[in-house]
Design an enzyme around this catalytic site. Structure first.
Site, PDB file in Angstrom:
ATOM      1  N   TYR A  45      23.984  19.392  26.470  1.00  0.00           N
ATOM      2  CA  TYR A  45      23.734  19.555  25.032  1.00  0.00           C
ATOM      3  C   TYR A  45      23.945  18.229  24.310  1.00  0.00           C
ATOM      4  O   TYR A  45      23.116  17.811  23.495  1.00  0.00           O
ATOM      5  CB  TYR A  45      24.672  20.635  24.484  1.00  0.00           C
ATOM      6  CG  TYR A  45      24.599  20.846  22.994  1.00  0.00           C
ATOM      7  CD1 TYR A  45      23.608  21.652  22.433  1.00  0.00           C
ATOM      8  CD2 TYR A  45      25.531  20.266  22.139  1.00  0.00           C
ATOM      9  CE1 TYR A  45      23.548  21.868  21.057  1.00  0.00           C
ATOM     10  CE2 TYR A  45      25.475  20.472  20.770  1.00  0.00           C
ATOM     11  CZ  TYR A  45      24.485  21.265  20.236  1.00  0.00           C
ATOM     12  OH  TYR A  45      24.433  21.472  18.874  1.00  0.00           O
ATOM     13  N   SER A  47      18.387  32.623  12.511  1.00  0.00           N
ATOM     14  CA  SER A  47      19.831  32.833  12.643  1.00  0.00           C
ATOM     15  C   SER A  47      20.564  31.541  12.311  1.00  0.00           C
ATOM     16  O   SER A  47      19.956  30.480  12.168  1.00  0.00           O
ATOM     17  CB  SER A  47      20.206  33.292  14.060  1.00  0.00           C
ATOM     18  OG  SER A  47      19.957  32.262  15.009  1.00  0.00           O
ATOM     19  N   THR A  76      12.748  25.268  10.707  1.00  0.00           N
ATOM     20  CA  THR A  76      12.645  25.818  12.056  1.00  0.00           C
ATOM     21  C   THR A  76      14.001  26.380  12.478  1.00  0.00           C
ATOM     22  O   THR A  76      15.035  26.040  11.926  1.00  0.00           O
ATOM     23  CB  THR A  76      12.183  24.762  13.072  1.00  0.00           C
ATOM     24  OG1 THR A  76      13.238  23.809  13.308  1.00  0.00           O
ATOM     25  CG2 THR A  76      10.939  24.031  12.589  1.00  0.00           C
TER      26      THR A  76
END
Length: 335
Positions: free
Chosen positions: A158, A20, A16
């Site tokens: 994050y 990029s 997945t």
């Protein structure tokens, strides 16, 4: 319980976030090693071009567009892999997005969207992969971050999402192991990696978001992921300098709390503008492996290389103990 994993050339691998960065490097490397690869990402047009490129080179590659935050879409990707290649041997949860902002300045909708991708994307991947891996065994690999081991100002949301991923993966490993399910569950924890993640991020700090240093080449992460596809591993930290940062934060927490906000000022380049829009909600500017800003990114890591060869590490450790014992014995004799 012994878990047997196939040679890479005999595997079907789902990746997945494959359009990029780390995901793209991993998919390309696996395909060139002879594996059958399903590339999963949101950017259908980019995936189509990447697959055509790899197929022209003679590799067994297919693609399925899906948002990992959508459980049904991820399950459809798993089903497509089985339809195209007959089975799944390794599943790589790699898709991820980032936000650069102080926590008090992080918009709630962006915070939730990031958890939908980073945390629930990993959960959805695991839930989709386990039924296919359960019967014949295989590898379930999730890419987290060294941020899963330490808090990080400006990238606090994050880091929180990666802490959640770590807790989920570690608990899943215990539960599958206790049930005797022959699935190797691995957590990959990269340090700062030269990918477009900063350019793709949502940024509320001004300037252009940068990758926290020290910076390593994404090929190191791809190699660690594919090593875990053929050798059962619990976790792999990619980048010795990143591991040192984690140890510093854990052993000197008060000092780390003083220094980390100062270091975080380097996470943004005030001389540049942030590309818009971010990739929080949809795929943008896909197709690039690296940021293009760090030609000197480290292409080797002695720490990670040693971690992937534990027998060598053990031999070196035993040799060190033998030398230390010999020196101690010599000193006692001369005393």
């Amino acid at each position: 319980m012994t878990i047997a994993l196939k040679p890479l050339k005999d595997q079907v691998i789902v990746v997945t976030g494959a359009s990029s960065g780390i995901g793209l490097v991993t998919a390309r490397t696996a395909a060139k090693a002879g594996a059958s690869v399903l590339m999963v990402a949101r950017s259908e047009d980019v995936l189509r071009d990447l697959v055509a490129e790899l197929q022209r080179e003679g590799h067994r590659v297919e693609a399925k567009a899906a948002d990992v935050g959508d459980a049904a879409g991820v399950e459809a990707a798993a089903a497509y892999a089985v339809q195209a290649f007959g089975r799944i041997d390794t599943w790589v949860n790699n898709a991820g997005v980032a936000i650069y902002a102080k926590l008090a300045d992080t918009p709630l909708d962006e915070h939730e969207r990031m958890f939908r991708t980073n945390y629930f994307g990993a959960v959805n991947g695991c839930q989709a992969a386990i039924p296919h891996l359960r019967e014949n065994g295989g590898a379930l690999i999730t890419v987290a971050s060294i941020a899963s081991d330490m808090s990080t100002p400006v990238m606090g949301a994050y880091a929180a999402s990666k802490h959640a991923v770590k807790a989920y993966v570690e608990t899943l490993r215990m539960e599958l192991g206790a049930a005797g399910v022959p699935i190797s569950v691995t957590l990959i924890k990269p340090a700062g990696i030269d990918t477009p993640i900063g350019q793709h991020a949502a940024n509320h700090e001004g300037g252009e978001a940068q990758i926290p240093p020290p910076i390593y080449d994404p090929q190191l992460v791809a190699d660690a992921i594919l090593d875990a596809a053929v050798h059962p591993r619990r976790e792999i930290t990619v980048g010795g300098a990143g591991r040192a940062q984690v140890l510093f934060s854990q052993h000197f927490p008060a000092l780390y709390e003083l220094l980390a906000p100062l270091a975080a000022k380097g996470f943004v380049d005030r001389k540049k503008d942030q590309p818009e829009p971010s990739n929080l909600k949809w795929g943008v500017r896909a197709g690039e492996e690296r940021s293009g800003e760090h030609p000197a990114a480290r292409r080797t890591s002695a720490y990670t290389a040693a971690a992937l060869h534990p027998k060598t590490v053990a031999a070196v450790g035993l040799a060190g103990l033998a030398i230390a014992g010999g020196l101690l014995f010599a000193r006692r004799r001369s005393a």
